[in-house]
Design a protein around this motif. Sequence first.
Motif, PDB file in Angstrom:
ATOM      1  N   GLY A  65       0.828  -1.197   0.000  1.00 53.33           N
ATOM      2  CA  GLY A  65       0.000   0.000   0.000  1.00 53.33           C
ATOM      3  C   GLY A  65       0.857   1.240   0.000  1.00 53.33           C
ATOM      4  N   ALA A  66       0.179   2.364   0.120  1.00 52.75           N
ATOM      5  CA  ALA A  66       0.867   3.630  -0.100  1.00 52.75           C
ATOM      6  C   ALA A  66       1.814   4.012   1.033  1.00 52.75           C
ATOM      7  CB  ALA A  66      -0.172   4.723  -0.326  1.00 52.75           C
ATOM      8  N   LYS A 108       0.225   1.893   8.121  1.00 47.89           N
ATOM      9  CA  LYS A 108       0.361   0.468   8.445  1.00 47.89           C
ATOM     10  C   LYS A 108       1.317   0.202   9.607  1.00 47.89           C
ATOM     11  CE  LYS A 108      -2.193  -0.508   4.793  1.00 47.89           C
ATOM     12  NZ  LYS A 108      -2.066  -0.983   3.447  1.00 47.89           N
ATOM     13  N   GLY A 163       4.925  -1.929  -2.219  1.00 48.56           N
ATOM     14  CA  GLY A 163       4.202  -0.677  -2.437  1.00 48.56           C
ATOM     15  C   GLY A 163       5.010   0.544  -2.044  1.00 48.56           C
ATOM     16  N   GLY A 164       4.304   1.678  -1.980  1.00 46.46           N
ATOM     17  CA  GLY A 164       4.958   2.953  -1.697  1.00 46.46           C
ATOM     18  C   GLY A 164       5.721   2.949  -0.383  1.00 46.46           C
ATOM     19  N   GLY A 194       9.661   4.632  -7.967  1.00 47.08           N
ATOM     20  CA  GLY A 194       9.401   3.199  -7.921  1.00 47.08           C
ATOM     21  C   GLY A 194       7.903   2.995  -7.787  1.00 47.08           C
ATOM     22  N   GLY A 253       2.282  -2.537  -5.556  1.00 49.60           N
ATOM     23  CA  GLY A 253       2.630  -1.413  -6.417  1.00 49.60           C
ATOM     24  C   GLY A 253       1.355  -0.699  -6.824  1.00 49.60           C
ATOM     25  N   GLU A 311      -3.425  -0.081 -10.021  1.00 47.57           N
ATOM     26  CA  GLU A 311      -4.411   0.564 -10.911  1.00 47.57           C
ATOM     27  C   GLU A 311      -3.817   0.800 -12.289  1.00 47.57           C
ATOM     28  OE1 GLU A 311      -3.359   1.559  -7.898  1.00 47.57           O
ATOM     29  OE2 GLU A 311      -4.648   3.092  -7.048  1.00 47.57           O
ATOM     30  N   ASP A 358      -7.701  -2.753  -1.477  1.00 44.42           N
ATOM     31  CA  ASP A 358      -7.186  -2.892  -2.841  1.00 44.42           C
ATOM     32  C   ASP A 358      -6.647  -4.287  -3.142  1.00 44.42           C
ATOM     33  OD1 ASP A 358      -7.759  -0.313  -3.556  1.00 44.42           O
ATOM     34  OD2 ASP A 358      -5.825   0.467  -2.874  1.00 44.42           O
TER      35      ASP A 358
HETATM   36  P1  AMP Z   1      -3.508   1.292   0.824  1.00 46.27           P
HETATM   37  O1  AMP Z   1      -4.860   1.937   0.743  1.00 46.27           O
HETATM   38  O2  AMP Z   1      -2.636   1.809   1.897  1.00 46.27           O
HETATM   39  O3  AMP Z   1      -3.563  -0.213   0.758  1.00 46.27           O
HETATM   40  O4  AMP Z   1      -2.755   1.772  -0.488  1.00 46.27           O
HETATM   41  C1  AMP Z   1      -3.232   1.490  -1.748  1.00 46.27           C
HETATM   42  C2  AMP Z   1      -2.693   2.521  -2.671  1.00 46.27           C
HETATM   43  O5  AMP Z   1      -1.283   2.514  -2.651  1.00 46.27           O
HETATM   44  C3  AMP Z   1      -3.083   2.264  -4.112  1.00 46.27           C
HETATM   45  O6  AMP Z   1      -3.877   3.335  -4.554  1.00 46.27           O
HETATM   46  C4  AMP Z   1      -1.772   2.228  -4.852  1.00 46.27           C
HETATM   47  O7  AMP Z   1      -1.816   2.902  -6.062  1.00 46.27           O
HETATM   48  C5  AMP Z   1      -0.819   2.926  -3.908  1.00 46.27           C
HETATM   49  N1  AMP Z   1       0.570   2.508  -4.141  1.00 46.27           N
HETATM   50  C6  AMP Z   1       1.054   1.264  -4.090  1.00 46.27           C
HETATM   51  N2  AMP Z   1       2.358   1.257  -4.396  1.00 46.27           N
HETATM   52  C7  AMP Z   1       2.719   2.518  -4.658  1.00 46.27           C
HETATM   53  C8  AMP Z   1       3.939   3.139  -5.044  1.00 46.27           C
HETATM   54  N3  AMP Z   1       5.050   2.420  -5.213  1.00 46.27           N
HETATM   55  N4  AMP Z   1       3.941   4.466  -5.222  1.00 46.27           N
HETATM   56  C9  AMP Z   1       2.813   5.189  -5.059  1.00 46.27           C
HETATM   57  N5  AMP Z   1       1.626   4.661  -4.689  1.00 46.27           N
HETATM   58  C10 AMP Z   1       1.578   3.342  -4.500  1.00 46.27           C
END
Ligand code: AMP
Length: 396
Positions: free
Chosen positions: A201-202, A207, A225-226, A294, A322, A325, A354
């Motif tokens: 996730g973001a 988290k 993820g982010g 990334g 990642g 979407e 997600d």
């Molecule tokens: P969450 O709601 O915390 O599970 O985050 C989901 C969101 O994290 C989604 O909208 C993804 O597009 C975003 N996300 C995942 N990986 C990345 C990344 N590497 N950079 C930016 N956004 C991300």
Amino acid sequence: MNKKTIDNLNLNGKKVLLRVDFNVPIKNGVIQSDKRITAALPTIKKVIDEGGKTILLSHLGRVASSDDKEKNDLAPVAIDLEKKLGKKVLFVPNTRGKELEESISKMNNGDVLMIQNTRYEDLNNKAESKNDPELGKYWASLGDVFINDAFGTAHRAHASNVGIASNINESAIGYLIQKEIEMLSRGLDNPSHPFVAIVGGAKVSDKISVIENLLNKADKILIGGGMSYTFLKAQGYEIGDSLLEKDYIDLAKKFLNESNGKLILPLDHAISSGYKDNPREITEGINVPKNYMGLDLGDKSIELYKNALEGAKTVVWNGPMGVAEFENFKQGTVAVATAIANQENVFSVIGGGDSAAAAIDLGFEDKFTHISTGGGASLQYMEGKPLPGIEAINNK
Ligand code: AMP
């Protein structure tokens, strides 16, 4: 499970207040997905079969204006439910008042009645969402027993769950919440090992408590993820323009120091020049070049995460690997979902949101042991925190 369930109550002749999750997508009065209505049927049918008088309460969307009221009218749900049950569902277009009280007093055993969207009460100083004590007391006065079966709002203390439960003598959880708690608790409180958790996730900030709780329970935690970039920055890597939460670098370091190697981070990345669905480019190693972000796991990371999942007996997953979407940056999430789906003898739980949507999109709905229906509620459970909507229910 220490909470009373619907099977522990005598419902015959009782007015049963039943909180369900009918928060379904509706466009121009047409229901776009009836999944949540179908999912509530076993609990509703049980009350009918036991000779109870079912009084349904649910929220639908958010209500902050009279426009929202019109958009979030529950009437179409009552019509759909009537078809599904093959019996009359009396819809009362108000959340309180004479019509509602008189309709309830005329109910026979086995009858079903549905109250208007509980969030209409939010126009009244947010009475529902702020758990106004008078409102919970009033709704409780309309019934004899209360059953909560709305898992999606169980992490919130609202008048239609905690408010009613605190003002009625008998309460229990329904079949949907019972299943959610059984699955989440088997995954998190009583896991078979090896137990591999996947957290993506973001943001790290969203988290933190999940990672903290899992560090005590899981054998490995795959970070994606982010949020992985704040961890990599903490280890001194270059992360280019990737998501970074500067204020959390120290905490990320602390987690890394205390994790005994349990935290697993990406070895390479799929990158893009900006937050765009550009063609997939993969980095050589852990560093992300300047002016790039990334946006997904790279190929080596995908292999690493697949290998880490091999032989797992329990897998709990929350958050994409990642930007799933984007067509070009969903591979990491797809690879992880596929690896779990193809594994035998694994107890696998996805905690809503997600990652659940990604697994369902891939057609893996039946390949996981459990896909939670409540993003926020399952996240709170994964944090090891109590869910007020369930806490408020009578113990056995
Ligand atoms: P969450 O709601 O915390 O599970 O985050 C989901 C969101 O994290 C989604 O909208 C993804 O597009 C975003 N996300 C995942 N990986 C990345 C990344 N590497 N950079 C930016 N956004 C991300």
